[in-house]
Write a protein that holds these residues in place. Sequence first.
Motif, PDB file in Angstrom:
ATOM      1  N   TYR A  16     -54.449  13.788 110.945  1.00 25.50           N
ATOM      2  CA  TYR A  16     -54.884  14.598 109.745  1.00 25.50           C
ATOM      3  C   TYR A  16     -53.654  15.255 109.307  1.00 25.50           C
ATOM      4  O   TYR A  16     -53.292  16.091 108.692  1.00 25.50           O
ATOM      5  CB  TYR A  16     -55.774  15.559 110.262  1.00 25.50           C
ATOM      6  CG  TYR A  16     -56.070  16.809 109.300  1.00 25.50           C
ATOM      7  CD1 TYR A  16     -57.342  16.160 107.959  1.00 25.50           C
ATOM      8  CD2 TYR A  16     -56.436  17.856 109.650  1.00 25.50           C
ATOM      9  CE1 TYR A  16     -57.133  17.207 107.274  1.00 25.50           C
ATOM     10  CE2 TYR A  16     -56.280  19.117 109.080  1.00 25.50           C
ATOM     11  CZ  TYR A  16     -57.163  19.020 107.303  1.00 25.50           C
ATOM     12  OH  TYR A  16     -57.320  19.773 106.369  1.00 25.50           O
ATOM     13  N   GLY A  20     -50.929  15.466 105.905  1.00 24.45           N
ATOM     14  CA  GLY A  20     -50.754  16.461 105.541  1.00 24.45           C
ATOM     15  C   GLY A  20     -49.818  16.946 105.311  1.00 24.45           C
ATOM     16  O   GLY A  20     -49.262  17.910 104.406  1.00 24.45           O
ATOM     17  N   GLY A 103     -56.105  14.452 105.079  1.00 25.55           N
ATOM     18  CA  GLY A 103     -54.547  15.561 105.176  1.00 25.55           C
ATOM     19  C   GLY A 103     -54.212  15.150 104.453  1.00 25.55           C
ATOM     20  O   GLY A 103     -53.521  16.855 103.714  1.00 25.55           O
ATOM     21  N   CYS A 105     -55.147  15.069 101.231  1.00 27.38           N
ATOM     22  CA  CYS A 105     -55.681  15.665  99.577  1.00 27.38           C
ATOM     23  C   CYS A 105     -55.842  16.967 100.049  1.00 27.38           C
ATOM     24  O   CYS A 105     -56.050  17.662  99.425  1.00 27.38           O
ATOM     25  CB  CYS A 105     -57.033  14.415  99.646  1.00 27.38           C
ATOM     26  SG  CYS A 105     -56.623  12.766  98.996  1.00 27.38           S
ATOM     27  N   PHE A 106     -56.307  17.338 101.629  1.00 28.76           N
ATOM     28  CA  PHE A 106     -56.061  19.178 101.844  1.00 28.76           C
ATOM     29  C   PHE A 106     -56.065  19.074 103.148  1.00 28.76           C
ATOM     30  O   PHE A 106     -55.979  18.876 104.080  1.00 28.76           O
ATOM     31  CB  PHE A 106     -57.834  18.873 102.019  1.00 28.76           C
ATOM     32  CG  PHE A 106     -59.041  17.816 101.204  1.00 28.76           C
ATOM     33  CD1 PHE A 106     -59.253  19.369 100.248  1.00 28.76           C
ATOM     34  CD2 PHE A 106     -59.366  17.068 100.834  1.00 28.76           C
ATOM     35  CE1 PHE A 106     -60.041  18.170  98.888  1.00 28.76           C
ATOM     36  CE2 PHE A 106     -59.929  17.055 100.368  1.00 28.76           C
ATOM     37  CZ  PHE A 106     -60.776  17.432  98.752  1.00 28.76           C
ATOM     38  N   SER A 107     -53.915  18.894 102.442  1.00 30.83           N
ATOM     39  CA  SER A 107     -53.415  20.117 103.056  1.00 30.83           C
ATOM     40  C   SER A 107     -53.238  21.099 104.518  1.00 30.83           C
ATOM     41  O   SER A 107     -53.859  21.855 103.274  1.00 30.83           O
ATOM     42  CB  SER A 107     -51.890  19.654 103.044  1.00 30.83           C
ATOM     43  OG  SER A 107     -50.446  19.922 103.992  1.00 30.83           O
ATOM     44  N   PRO A 108     -53.426  21.067 105.822  1.00 34.65           N
ATOM     45  CA  PRO A 108     -53.370  22.025 106.442  1.00 34.65           C
ATOM     46  C   PRO A 108     -52.206  23.150 106.276  1.00 34.65           C
ATOM     47  O   PRO A 108     -52.106  23.986 106.340  1.00 34.65           O
ATOM     48  CB  PRO A 108     -53.490  21.672 108.262  1.00 34.65           C
ATOM     49  CG  PRO A 108     -52.706  20.733 108.227  1.00 34.65           C
ATOM     50  CD  PRO A 108     -53.011  19.625 106.378  1.00 34.65           C
ATOM     51  N   LYS A 111     -52.673  25.222 102.655  1.00 31.26           N
ATOM     52  CA  LYS A 111     -53.803  25.891 102.560  1.00 31.26           C
ATOM     53  C   LYS A 111     -55.174  25.390 101.705  1.00 31.26           C
ATOM     54  O   LYS A 111     -56.156  25.331 101.243  1.00 31.26           O
ATOM     55  CB  LYS A 111     -53.771  27.437 101.534  1.00 31.26           C
ATOM     56  CG  LYS A 111     -53.191  28.253 102.471  1.00 31.26           C
ATOM     57  CD  LYS A 111     -53.048  29.515 100.817  1.00 31.26           C
ATOM     58  CE  LYS A 111     -52.143  30.894 101.421  1.00 31.26           C
ATOM     59  NZ  LYS A 111     -51.844  31.822 101.037  1.00 31.26           N
ATOM     60  N   PHE A 112     -55.065  23.885 102.303  1.00 26.13           N
ATOM     61  CA  PHE A 112     -56.263  22.921 102.173  1.00 26.13           C
ATOM     62  C   PHE A 112     -55.952  22.924 100.774  1.00 26.13           C
ATOM     63  O   PHE A 112     -56.947  21.704  99.885  1.00 26.13           O
ATOM     64  CB  PHE A 112     -57.462  23.289 102.012  1.00 26.13           C
ATOM     65  CG  PHE A 112     -57.374  23.679 104.345  1.00 26.13           C
ATOM     66  CD1 PHE A 112     -57.598  22.706 105.309  1.00 26.13           C
ATOM     67  CD2 PHE A 112     -57.824  24.812 104.770  1.00 26.13           C
ATOM     68  CE1 PHE A 112     -57.207  23.198 106.471  1.00 26.13           C
ATOM     69  CE2 PHE A 112     -57.741  25.191 106.068  1.00 26.13           C
ATOM     70  CZ  PHE A 112     -57.076  24.544 106.690  1.00 26.13           C
ATOM     71  N   GLU A 113     -54.879  22.333  99.956  1.00 33.38           N
ATOM     72  CA  GLU A 113     -54.801  21.803  98.772  1.00 33.38           C
ATOM     73  C   GLU A 113     -54.042  20.705  99.307  1.00 33.38           C
ATOM     74  O   GLU A 113     -53.397  20.551 100.014  1.00 33.38           O
ATOM     75  CB  GLU A 113     -54.183  22.828  97.806  1.00 33.38           C
ATOM     76  CG  GLU A 113     -55.008  23.803  97.338  1.00 33.38           C
ATOM     77  CD  GLU A 113     -54.292  25.083  96.366  1.00 33.38           C
ATOM     78  OE1 GLU A 113     -53.088  24.546  95.882  1.00 33.38           O
ATOM     79  OE2 GLU A 113     -55.127  25.830  96.307  1.00 33.38           O
ATOM     80  N   GLY A 114     -53.658  19.556  98.352  1.00 35.11           N
ATOM     81  CA  GLY A 114     -52.799  18.541  98.050  1.00 35.11           C
ATOM     82  C   GLY A 114     -52.779  17.728  97.197  1.00 35.11           C
ATOM     83  O   GLY A 114     -53.323  18.414  95.802  1.00 35.11           O
ATOM     84  N   LYS A 191     -60.484  14.179  93.570  1.00 29.98           N
ATOM     85  CA  LYS A 191     -59.959  14.647  93.862  1.00 29.98           C
ATOM     86  C   LYS A 191     -59.238  14.633  91.952  1.00 29.98           C
ATOM     87  O   LYS A 191     -58.307  15.083  91.843  1.00 29.98           O
ATOM     88  CB  LYS A 191     -59.124  13.541  94.833  1.00 29.98           C
ATOM     89  CG  LYS A 191     -58.490  14.513  96.274  1.00 29.98           C
ATOM     90  CD  LYS A 191     -58.598  16.658  96.232  1.00 29.98           C
ATOM     91  CE  LYS A 191     -57.079  16.720  95.788  1.00 29.98           C
ATOM     92  NZ  LYS A 191     -56.789  17.968  96.011  1.00 29.98           N
TER      93      LYS A 191
END
Length: 208
Positions: A16, A20, A103, A105-108, A111-114, A191
């Motif tokens: 993950y 990210g 990870g 697509c929703f990068s830590p 801010k969980f965007e990607g 996405k």
Amino acid sequence: MDFLTNINIQFYILAYLVGGIPFGLILSKLFAGVNVKEGGSKSIGATNVLRVVKEKDPALAKKLAIATILLDASKGVAVILLAKAFSLSPATQWAVGVLAVLGHCFSPFLKFEGGKGVATGLGVLAVMLPVETAIAIGVWAIMIKLTKVSSLSSLSGLAALLVSSFLIHPEIPYIKSHAPLLLIAFIVLYKHIPNIVRLFQGQEKAPV
């Protein structure tokens, strides 16, 4: 916290986090001095890198877009090969692959965007389902040549991969299920919802 000593859990977290890493954002900032999160579709993927950086330096934009694709794909390849090197089960390898795409697509780190998960998913599937991935790349190449529209080409490649996977492997080897592949496809499709809406509205345009 004993579960953190479980090698599978460690790999899930690693996948993950590696997934990210926002290579498109890093490259565009480092080499072009622009923030792709503030322009175009605000995605960290290669298409938006090309679109945003092109406004400043068209030649550099193409180089950075290609580098973004390769690095994003390498995230998927790396975590799967590492899982194989540690002799993790096929089911765990698939889970690692799904988490790498998640990870991205929703990068830590963002801010969980990607991004949209295409290149990272491609890296995962190139190792896990190489024949189907080759077919998908072929379809993508034909569509990008004909339409110049990245989202339409990516979705066409995804469809080709799904269809070919069921034809070539009615049951995915070892796990006997298409569930992980369908999860990756769902994430990528989710996405792409804004792109799909624009496609139906006739507003989706080529970045080049």
